[in-house]
Motif scaffolding. Structure first.
Motif, PDB file in Angstrom:
ATOM      1  N   ARG A 129       0.811  -1.216   0.000  1.00  0.00           N
ATOM      2  CA  ARG A 129       0.000   0.000   0.000  1.00  0.00           C
ATOM      3  C   ARG A 129       0.851   1.276   0.000  1.00  0.00           C
ATOM      4  NH1 ARG A 129      -5.343   1.156   1.965  1.00  0.00           N
ATOM      5  NH2 ARG A 129      -5.524  -1.020   2.641  1.00  0.00           N
ATOM      6  N   PHE A 130       1.917   1.293   0.794  1.00  0.00           N
ATOM      7  CA  PHE A 130       2.611   2.551   1.057  1.00  0.00           C
ATOM      8  C   PHE A 130       3.965   2.689   0.351  1.00  0.00           C
ATOM      9  CE2 PHE A 130      -0.020   1.980   4.982  1.00  0.00           C
ATOM     10  CZ  PHE A 130      -0.882   3.045   4.741  1.00  0.00           C
ATOM     11  N   GLU A 131       4.534   1.609  -0.192  1.00  0.00           N
ATOM     12  CA  GLU A 131       5.834   1.712  -0.864  1.00  0.00           C
ATOM     13  C   GLU A 131       5.633   2.216  -2.293  1.00  0.00           C
ATOM     14  OE1 GLU A 131       8.818   1.341   0.347  1.00  0.00           O
ATOM     15  OE2 GLU A 131       8.146   0.770   2.355  1.00  0.00           O
ATOM     16  N   LEU A 132       5.338   3.508  -2.433  1.00  0.00           N
ATOM     17  CA  LEU A 132       5.011   4.073  -3.745  1.00  0.00           C
ATOM     18  C   LEU A 132       6.242   4.248  -4.630  1.00  0.00           C
ATOM     19  CD1 LEU A 132       2.343   6.748  -2.747  1.00  0.00           C
ATOM     20  CD2 LEU A 132       2.030   4.340  -3.323  1.00  0.00           C
ATOM     21  N   GLY A 133       7.432   4.245  -4.054  1.00  0.00           N
ATOM     22  CA  GLY A 133       8.639   4.316  -4.869  1.00  0.00           C
ATOM     23  C   GLY A 133       8.774   3.141  -5.819  1.00  0.00           C
TER      24      GLY A 133
END
Length: 610
Positions: A129-133
């Motif tokens: 969900r949060f590792e957009l890199g």
């Protein structure tokens, strides 16, 4: 209260519906989050002095009906109505969770789960969900770069292709085709992986193709599964985890390899009453769910081998009908090796009490559809543990049973697809052995290399030292003094990546790679489910999809490929790879479809005894 780096709490909006606390307790098995105080002072939050340490806390944002819990990463980046939501599949691990990418322009600003009952239900882990890199944030490589006078300078694809063709020709003439090799990314699409190995085998003439997972102290789990079952794949399903009456989890890397499966195990125990056996998984939270929690002194293998012997010694009338080990090849040898185990020696070697072991044998023998999960990683130098689990799964293997089986957990997003596509030094597409190349040679019109790639070497450094030219697809690459020395000695190093990294610093040619949000194709998850990944947005003009880039490189080497799009590659795959025979974009839809567990008709599953 600070809940951690991902979730923001606003009690002014909270209506104390307790949906967040129920999710954390009932679904995520996390009890350090709850309701505090009474009356108008009632609030939800983490225990005093704690933050949310669960890898599934982000799902509370989705279940909150009033926006009292929000996403810190996305907060104030954009209005929700400004986003375009595109369906996709997360490839940060092998589960293949279905997701929605919230995009604005060519940027992924938010990731949310997309419901698929057969895979991730309606949840995703916080990593996905949060590792957009992962989706290409930051400075991208958007055109080929060629090293001239010691400096990488941007060039057109045509010049890059001509340079690559010339250098490959020079190396082949001087050292032979086997001096060239390629290492592909296990997060690439099936179509990209298929073209990668086809380019090397048919255009370059080299069988030196692999993914990094192939190299290591032990063979990849897929190799051992392939020896036993005829195909290098799991025989269990994700949905089967939720319904299996007995789950045996070996190893402590569940959360590192495929974290979402933890929710399936929790559901199996709490909702369906499964018996959970944890072996060498020292976790207090999961331990509360386990009926048997066994921590061995010297590894899991001796305990599992004794379990084989215990089940073999159990009278047939006391075993579930599914336990019929005499059906498979190697039964007598298996019986001779494990039947007469020494219980006293086992207790001394493993530290497991005799009474507890006897109870485990009885519980396992009574299970009608046991499911075995291998999560020990590949840091050990022997393969005894996985071989013992394979033997147990074969003893209880029923081809028509939808719930039992074995699954080796791994992190690489499309590792299964890489094996299916033949990105393997010893296997061709469709898990064919190298000697079974006739169907592919007829279709491709060339004779394929018959010798194992990389000279059969499993040590990465040794394999690379045998090359003069390397095509490397990698976003990150472990660099040390030895690796730097090998890269400096290469006559040709091509690195394909989204961003400049330690490997590109040594490259003669750098090619741009698609980000996961730009990929268009299919991937295959841990349960053999082929799922579609449509591109969320367009690519920069000089970042080419695999069908176009490999066609351009092949053309520079004098070979004409007639691909027009990704779907034309998939059609060829479905014609040549038996497991993918019925696979098309229409047949898999947006929920995916597992390919059949195909094996040659004359194949008999056998125990691995060496």
């Amino acid at each position: 209260q600070d809940l951690g780096p991902h979730v923001e709490r606003d009690m002014d909006r909270c209506i104390i519906c307790t949906r967040c606390t129920r999710f954390m307790e009932e679904i995520a098995n996390y009890e350090e989050y709850g309701v505090f105080f009474r009356g108008e002072r009632t609030e939800v939050g983490a225990f005093p002095g704690k933050t949310l340490e669960s890898n599934f806390a982000g799902n509370m944002i989705d279940v909150c009906p009033v926006g009292a819990l929000t996403d810190k990463v996305f907060r104030f980046k954009a209005r929700v109505y400004d986003l375009v939501h595109r369906p996709s599949v997360c490839t940060q691990c092998s589960a293949g969770c279905n997701i929605l990418l919230g995009t604005k322009g060519r940027h992924v600003l938010r990731v949310k789960p997309r419901e698929n009952p057969a895979v991730n239900d309606e949840w995703i882990c916080d990593t996905g969900r949060f590792e957009l890199g992962w989706y290409g944030a930051g400075e991208r490589i958007e055109t080929p770069y060629l090293r001239k006078e010691g400096t990488l300078v941007p060039v057109l694809w045509e010049e890059a292709a001509r340079y690559l063709a010339r250098r490959i020709g020079e190396i082949k003439e001087r050292f032979g085709a086997q001096a060239l090799g390629g290492i592909a990314s296990p997060t690439e699409t099936n179509e990209g992986l298929y073209l990668f190995q086809k380019f090397f085998r048919t255009v370059v003439g080299s069988g030196n193709v692999a993914i990094p997972t192939f190299f290591g102290k032990t063979p990849p789990p897929h190799d051992l599964l392939g020896e036993a079952y005829g195909v290098a794949a799991a025989t269990a399903s994700i949905e089967g985890i939720r319904h299996a009456p007995l789950i045996v989890l070996v190893g402590d890397r569940l959360r590192e390899e495929t974290p979402i499966l933890e929710l399936d195990i929790i559901q199996a125990v709490r909702k369906f009453g499964a018996t959970l056996v944890l072996i060498d998984f020292p976790d207090e939270r999961m331990g509360r769910l386990a009926r048997y929690k066994l921590q061995t002194k010297n590894g899991s293998a001796p305990l599992l081998e004794a379990l084989i012997g215990g089940i073999l010694a159990t009278p047939a009338e006391e075993r579930a009908a599914v336990w019929q080990p005499e059906r498979w090849e190697g039964f007598e040898a298996l019986r001779g090796r494990h039947l007469n185990y020494d219980l006293g020696k086992l207790t001394k070697e493993t530290g497991v009490p005799k009474t507890l072991f006897r109870e485990l044998v009885k519980e396992t023998a009574r299970a009608s559809a046991p499911l075995f999960l291998y999560a020990a990683g590949r840091d050990v130098e022997d393969t005894r543990t996985l071989r013992a689990l394979i033997a147990l799964s074969l003893m209880a293997h029923a081809p028509d049973d939808p719930w039992g089986g074995i699954m080796a957990l791994y992190r690489e997003g499309n590792l299964q697809g890489a094996f299916d596509m033949g990105v393997h030094p010893h296997r061709l597409p469709g898990h064919r052995v190298l000697s079974d190349a006739a169907p592919l040679e007829a279709a491709w019109g060339v004779e394929l290399p018959k010798e194992p790639g990389f000279g059969g070497k499993r040590d990465l450094l040794e394999a690379l030292r045998s090359l003069r030219g390397l095509y490397l697809c990698a976003e990150t690459w472990r660099m040390d003094r030895e690796m730097e020395g090998i890269f400096r000695e290469l006559d040709l190093l091509v690195v394909q990546a989204m961003r400049m990294n330690e490997a590109t610093a040594h490259a003669h040619l750098v090619l741009p790679a698609l980000s996961p949000a730009e990929q268009d194709g299919t991937v295959t998850n841990i349960e053999r489910r082929v799922q579609r990944i449509p591109a969320a947005y367009g690519t920069p003009i000089d970042v080419l999809p695999p069908w176009e880039s490999f066609s351009l490189l092949a053309d520079a080497l004098g070979v004409s490929w007639e691909y027009r799009n990704t779907e034309s590659v998939l059609r060829e795959m479905s014609e040549l790879i038996p497991q993918y025979r019925a696979i098309s974009l229409a047949s898999i839809g947006m929920q995916g479809r597992p390919w059949p567990l195909y094996a040659p008709e004359d194949f008999t599953p056998r125990y691995l005894l060496d």
